[in-house]
Scaffold this active site. Structure first.
Site, PDB file in Angstrom:
ATOM      1  N   THR A  12       1.081   1.071   4.703  1.00 47.37           N
ATOM      2  CA  THR A  12       1.187   2.255   3.681  1.00 47.37           C
ATOM      3  C   THR A  12       2.436   2.966   4.052  1.00 47.37           C
ATOM      4  O   THR A  12       3.115   3.504   3.366  1.00 47.37           O
ATOM      5  CB  THR A  12      -0.072   2.823   3.615  1.00 47.37           C
ATOM      6  OG1 THR A  12      -1.143   2.139   3.300  1.00 47.37           O
ATOM      7  CG2 THR A  12       0.072   4.304   2.498  1.00 47.37           C
ATOM      8  N   GLU A  76       3.027  -5.062  17.112  1.00 45.83           N
ATOM      9  CA  GLU A  76       2.604  -3.689  16.670  1.00 45.83           C
ATOM     10  C   GLU A  76       1.402  -3.458  17.797  1.00 45.83           C
ATOM     11  O   GLU A  76       1.445  -2.161  18.188  1.00 45.83           O
ATOM     12  CB  GLU A  76       1.773  -3.864  15.431  1.00 45.83           C
ATOM     13  CG  GLU A  76       1.028  -2.692  14.992  1.00 45.83           C
ATOM     14  CD  GLU A  76       0.565  -2.989  13.702  1.00 45.83           C
ATOM     15  OE1 GLU A  76       0.914  -3.837  12.908  1.00 45.83           O
ATOM     16  OE2 GLU A  76      -0.160  -2.119  12.985  1.00 45.83           O
ATOM     17  N   THR A 105      -3.944   1.538   7.280  1.00 43.48           N
ATOM     18  CA  THR A 105      -4.357   1.025   5.836  1.00 43.48           C
ATOM     19  C   THR A 105      -5.693   0.157   6.053  1.00 43.48           C
ATOM     20  O   THR A 105      -6.600   0.494   5.357  1.00 43.48           O
ATOM     21  CB  THR A 105      -3.393   0.095   5.306  1.00 43.48           C
ATOM     22  OG1 THR A 105      -2.030   1.039   5.524  1.00 43.48           O
ATOM     23  CG2 THR A 105      -3.650   0.022   3.780  1.00 43.48           C
TER      24      THR A 105
HETATM   25  N1  LIG Z   1       1.411  11.175   3.198  1.00 38.82           N
HETATM   26  C1  LIG Z   1       0.524  10.494   3.002  1.00 38.82           C
HETATM   27  N2  LIG Z   1       0.573   9.407   2.066  1.00 38.82           N
HETATM   28  C2  LIG Z   1      -0.366   8.239   2.049  1.00 38.82           C
HETATM   29  N3  LIG Z   1      -1.466   8.234   2.863  1.00 38.82           N
HETATM   30  C3  LIG Z   1      -1.442   8.973   3.815  1.00 38.82           C
HETATM   31  C4  LIG Z   1      -0.726   9.914   4.010  1.00 38.82           C
HETATM   32  N4  LIG Z   1      -1.034  10.701   5.206  1.00 38.82           N
HETATM   33  C5  LIG Z   1      -1.942   9.935   5.604  1.00 38.82           C
HETATM   34  N5  LIG Z   1      -2.548   8.993   4.802  1.00 38.82           N
HETATM   35  C6  LIG Z   1      -3.549   8.023   5.087  1.00 38.82           C
HETATM   36  O1  LIG Z   1      -3.127   7.124   6.263  1.00 38.82           O
HETATM   37  C7  LIG Z   1      -3.350   5.846   5.844  1.00 38.82           C
HETATM   38  C8  LIG Z   1      -2.221   5.194   6.479  1.00 38.82           C
HETATM   39  O2  LIG Z   1      -2.264   5.135   7.880  1.00 38.82           O
HETATM   40  P1  LIG Z   1      -1.444   4.554   9.131  1.00 38.82           P
HETATM   41  O3  LIG Z   1      -0.012   5.222   8.687  1.00 38.82           O
HETATM   42  O4  LIG Z   1      -1.700   4.691  10.212  1.00 38.82           O
HETATM   43  O5  LIG Z   1      -1.497   3.118   8.432  1.00 38.82           O
HETATM   44  P2  LIG Z   1      -0.150   1.972   8.387  1.00 38.82           P
HETATM   45  O6  LIG Z   1       0.466   1.819   9.688  1.00 38.82           O
HETATM   46  O7  LIG Z   1       0.515   1.992   7.324  1.00 38.82           O
HETATM   47  O8  LIG Z   1      -1.067   0.637   7.979  1.00 38.82           O
HETATM   48  P3  LIG Z   1      -1.537  -0.640   8.896  1.00 38.82           P
HETATM   49  O9  LIG Z   1      -1.547  -0.075  10.339  1.00 38.82           O
HETATM   50  O10 LIG Z   1      -2.842  -1.107   8.452  1.00 38.82           O
HETATM   51  O11 LIG Z   1      -0.382  -1.580   8.432  1.00 38.82           O
HETATM   52  C9  LIG Z   1      -3.500   5.999   4.452  1.00 38.82           C
HETATM   53  O12 LIG Z   1      -4.092   4.922   4.035  1.00 38.82           O
HETATM   54  C10 LIG Z   1      -4.091   7.236   4.039  1.00 38.82           C
HETATM   55  O13 LIG Z   1      -5.316   7.243   3.968  1.00 38.82           O
HETATM   56 MG   LIG Z   2      -0.058   0.976  11.290  1.00 40.47          MG
END
Ligand SMILES: Nc1ncnc2c1ncn2[C@@H]1O[C@H](COP(=O)(O)OP(=O)(O)OP(=O)(O)O)[C@@H](O)[C@H]1O
Ligand SMILES: [Mg+2]
Length: 276
Positions: A12, A76, A105
């Site tokens: 995300t 990762e 996510t």
């Molecule tokens: N500015 C933002 N926009 C969208 N989601 C956000 C935001 N800030 C926090 N979140 C939350 O954080 C989550 C994503 O977390 P994180 O960045 O740790 O995951 P990711 O690294 O993108 O995903 P993954 O590790 O599963 O590939 C989103 O699903 C949402 O619930």
């Molecule tokens: Mg992540």
């Protein structure tokens, strides 16, 4: 800015970590569905020469960056653990072993003991579930708004608690535990549900599933501490409370690190910096 940066291209969010002129650690975040923003930012900072890169969207980001800069890829899970170890030290924690639950996510669960670490499991219930269900059920899709409004809501008439079932008699487990997330809706014929109350209930569903699973691994691995990380927890006091209280009730110690959403980007930065 120093010439090395770390990037975690997640499902995300794409997180960046770097050191500024004052030698302070800085972070930046971009949505992973618009990598040209990341490209523009890197191009607007020509002093960047080297990139430590991690995350499931690494290849997709590389296609957009098309950069000549020196790039060091790191898996990762390795990057995340490196970042977590750094943050633990910064915050003065000394643990010989622990469970690390990364609520991105989706949710990924790891076991760490000294220099050894391994992924032990996970669940598709994570931050994407929180935003997805919130959007479908209430029309609120903005993360900050979801978090703010959930903190004003109540789960009382939506969730079914143990005490609701065992009325007038002694319950076999604590009465305020959730017997069924959303379980009161059908029983009460309760269909007029306030958005804020729904948002609170979704946060609890997500938090309780993740905590239940994390506790099972903590018990299997005989760990006292569970470290909860990921952007889903960032400025999300409601979710931290759900997870923290449930973890404590189950006789484990929750740890929430500040800036934990940036652990992967930080690990990628440290990894690249240490190559020299
Ligand atoms: N500015 C933002 N926009 C969208 N989601 C956000 C935001 N800030 C926090 N979140 C939350 O954080 C989550 C994503 O977390 P994180 O960045 O740790 O995951 P990711 O690294 O993108 O995903 P993954 O590790 O599963 O590939 C989103 O699903 C949402 O619930
Ligand atoms: Mg992540």
């Amino acid at each position: 800015m120093q010439k090395v940066i770390g990037i975690d291209a997640g499902g995300t969010l794409t997180k960046l970590a770097f050191i500024n002129e004052q030698n302070e650690l800085q972070y930046k975040v971009f949505p992973s569905n618009n990598f040209s923003l990341v490209k523009d930012w890197i191009e607007s900072n020509p002093q960047i020469e080297e990139i430590g890169l991690t995350g499931g969207r690494t290849e997709q980001l590389l296609k957009v960056l098309k950069t000549m800069k020196s790039i060091e890829y790191i898996v990762e899970f390795e990057a995340t653990i490196k970042g977590v170890k750094y943050l633990l030290e910064q915050e003065g924690h000394q643990l010989d072993k622990s469970i690390i639950t990364n609520i991105g996510t989706g949710t990924s669960i790891h076991y760490m003991e000294g220099n050894f670490h391994t992924r032990v499991g996970g669940t598709g219930v994570g931050g994407g579930t929180l935003t997805g269900l919130s959007t479908i059920m209430t029309g609120v899709s903005n993360f900050t708004e979801i978090v703010e409004r959930a903190s004003l809501g109540s789960r009382e008439n939506i969730d079914l608690f143990v005490k609701d079932i065992f009325q007038g008699m002694e319950a076999p487990i604590e009465g305020h535990l959730t017997a069924s997330n959303f379980g009161n809706v059908s029983i009460m014929n309760n269909t007029k549900l306030e958005p804020n109350n729904l948002l609170a209930t979704i946060q609890a569903l997500v938090g309780e599933v993740i905590t239940t699973l994390s506790i099972q691994f903590a018990e299997q691995k005989e760990c006292e501490h569970i470290i909860y990380i990921g952007s889903t927890l960032m400025n999300n006091e409601y979710l931290k409370k759900v997870i923290g209280n449930y973890t404590i009730l189950k006789k484990h110690k929750p740890i929430f690190l500040s800036n934990s959403g940036y652990a992967g980007a930080l690990g990628a930065l440290l990894n690249k910096s240490n190559q020299k």
